[in-house]
Design a protein around this motif. Structure first.
Motif, PDB file in Angstrom:
ATOM      1  N   LYS A  94      -3.750 -43.658 -21.514  1.00 56.09           N
ATOM      2  CA  LYS A  94      -3.496 -42.543 -22.322  1.00 56.09           C
ATOM      3  C   LYS A  94      -4.925 -42.082 -22.715  1.00 56.09           C
ATOM      4  N   ALA A  95      -5.826 -42.117 -21.765  1.00 57.77           N
ATOM      5  CA  ALA A  95      -7.037 -41.735 -22.094  1.00 57.77           C
ATOM      6  C   ALA A  95      -7.136 -39.892 -22.341  1.00 57.77           C
ATOM      7  N   THR A  96      -7.877 -39.783 -23.313  1.00 60.33           N
ATOM      8  CA  THR A  96      -8.012 -37.834 -23.488  1.00 60.33           C
ATOM      9  C   THR A  96      -9.291 -37.606 -22.761  1.00 60.33           C
ATOM     10  N   LYS A  97     -10.103 -38.519 -22.517  1.00 65.14           N
ATOM     11  CA  LYS A  97     -11.379 -38.048 -21.884  1.00 65.14           C
ATOM     12  C   LYS A  97     -12.310 -39.178 -21.290  1.00 65.14           C
ATOM     13  N   LEU A  98     -12.643 -38.953 -20.020  1.00 66.61           N
ATOM     14  CA  LEU A  98     -13.597 -39.848 -19.424  1.00 66.61           C
ATOM     15  C   LEU A  98     -14.795 -39.395 -19.290  1.00 66.61           C
ATOM     16  N   TRP A  99     -15.985 -40.291 -19.414  1.00 70.43           N
ATOM     17  CA  TRP A  99     -17.421 -39.777 -19.397  1.00 70.43           C
ATOM     18  C   TRP A  99     -18.213 -40.472 -18.701  1.00 70.43           C
ATOM     19  N   CYS A 100     -19.284 -40.134 -18.175  1.00 72.79           N
ATOM     20  CA  CYS A 100     -20.489 -41.196 -17.625  1.00 72.79           C
ATOM     21  C   CYS A 100     -21.901 -40.686 -18.101  1.00 72.79           C
ATOM     22  N   ASN A 101     -22.828 -41.502 -17.660  1.00 73.36           N
ATOM     23  CA  ASN A 101     -24.234 -41.046 -17.467  1.00 73.36           C
ATOM     24  C   ASN A 101     -24.506 -40.839 -16.032  1.00 73.36           C
ATOM     25  N   ALA A 102     -24.532 -39.757 -15.358  1.00 72.68           N
ATOM     26  CA  ALA A 102     -24.268 -39.513 -13.888  1.00 72.68           C
ATOM     27  C   ALA A 102     -25.979 -39.301 -13.348  1.00 72.68           C
ATOM     28  N   ARG A 103     -26.483 -40.111 -12.317  1.00 73.99           N
ATOM     29  CA  ARG A 103     -27.566 -39.897 -11.790  1.00 73.99           C
ATOM     30  C   ARG A 103     -27.703 -38.305 -11.442  1.00 73.99           C
ATOM     31  N   VAL A 104     -28.565 -37.458 -11.808  1.00 71.12           N
ATOM     32  CA  VAL A 104     -28.555 -36.284 -11.268  1.00 71.12           C
ATOM     33  C   VAL A 104     -28.095 -36.038  -9.574  1.00 71.12           C
ATOM     34  N   ASN A 105     -28.641 -37.053  -8.996  1.00 77.09           N
ATOM     35  CA  ASN A 105     -28.571 -36.653  -7.513  1.00 77.09           C
ATOM     36  C   ASN A 105     -27.343 -37.305  -7.178  1.00 77.09           C
ATOM     37  N   ALA A 106     -26.387 -37.595  -7.996  1.00 81.59           N
ATOM     38  CA  ALA A 106     -24.832 -37.920  -7.778  1.00 81.59           C
ATOM     39  C   ALA A 106     -24.050 -37.057  -8.267  1.00 81.59           C
ATOM     40  N   LYS A 107     -24.349 -36.121  -9.079  1.00 79.70           N
ATOM     41  CA  LYS A 107     -23.414 -35.282  -9.781  1.00 79.70           C
ATOM     42  C   LYS A 107     -22.411 -34.499  -8.756  1.00 79.70           C
ATOM     43  N   GLU A 108     -22.635 -34.264  -7.435  1.00 84.88           N
ATOM     44  CA  GLU A 108     -21.698 -33.638  -6.730  1.00 84.88           C
ATOM     45  C   GLU A 108     -20.445 -34.570  -6.566  1.00 84.88           C
ATOM     46  N   PHE A 109     -20.805 -35.735  -6.463  1.00 85.01           N
ATOM     47  CA  PHE A 109     -19.585 -36.615  -6.253  1.00 85.01           C
ATOM     48  C   PHE A 109     -18.447 -36.720  -7.500  1.00 85.01           C
ATOM     49  N   TYR A 110     -19.167 -36.693  -8.595  1.00 87.53           N
ATOM     50  CA  TYR A 110     -18.233 -36.594  -9.808  1.00 87.53           C
ATOM     51  C   TYR A 110     -17.410 -35.303  -9.861  1.00 87.53           C
ATOM     52  N   TYR A 111     -18.236 -34.200  -9.260  1.00 83.21           N
ATOM     53  CA  TYR A 111     -17.516 -32.823  -9.467  1.00 83.21           C
ATOM     54  C   TYR A 111     -16.209 -32.760  -8.584  1.00 83.21           C
ATOM     55  N   LYS A 112     -15.906 -33.850  -7.696  1.00 84.24           N
ATOM     56  CA  LYS A 112     -14.829 -33.908  -6.727  1.00 84.24           C
ATOM     57  C   LYS A 112     -13.811 -34.363  -7.556  1.00 84.24           C
TER      58      LYS A 112
END
Length: 136
Positions: A94-112
């Motif tokens: 029942k999480a309301t939010k999930l976050w991370c410190n993403a390496r800028v060169n990997a942010k496309e992966f997280y957009y998916k």
């Protein structure tokens, strides 16, 4: 190819974190101060630990850290499977939010996965990071 994901001890994450993320730093630098308060998952390919991720929470807000897949297995969909697993885990919790410190060169992966960039950026250990988050 048999793929399994299961909860693992924190210390099992350190070797892969070091080899994949920070091979140039001393081994002890990949250990997190709060590792023993987190929930850690290992992705096994044919019974060999191949990927790891660590999850921490404060109430219903979760953060994942140190998502790493062995270099010789990257770009094969394993990171996607591990990411989907922790997203499902967070929904069950029942999480309301999930976050991370993403390496800028990997942010496309997280957009998916529906993550969005925030305005928070920083530089650490030779890498540029952006805080990314997803609401449930």
């Amino acid at each position: 190819m048999l793929i399994q994901i299961e909860q693992i001890f924190p210390s099992l994450t350190w070797k892969i974190r070091h080899e994949v993320m920070y091979p140039e730093l001393p081994f002890d630098r990949v250990k997190l101060a709060d590792d023993f308060e987190g929930i850690h998952f290992g992705l096994y390919v044919d019974h060999k630990l191949t990927g790891v991720v660590s999850l921490f929470h404060d109430g219903d807000v979760y953060q994942f850290r140190k998502l790493a897949i062995q270099s010789n297995q990257q770009k094969s969909g394993l990171g996607t499977q591990l990411m989907q697993y922790i997203l499902d885990f967070c929904k069950i919790q029942k999480a309301t939010k999930l976050w991370c410190n993403a390496r800028v060169n990997a942010k496309e992966f997280y957009y998916k996965f529906g993550f969005h960039e925030t305005e928070k950026t920083f530089f650490k250990d030779g890498y540029d990071f952006v805080v990314m988050r997803k609401e449930f």
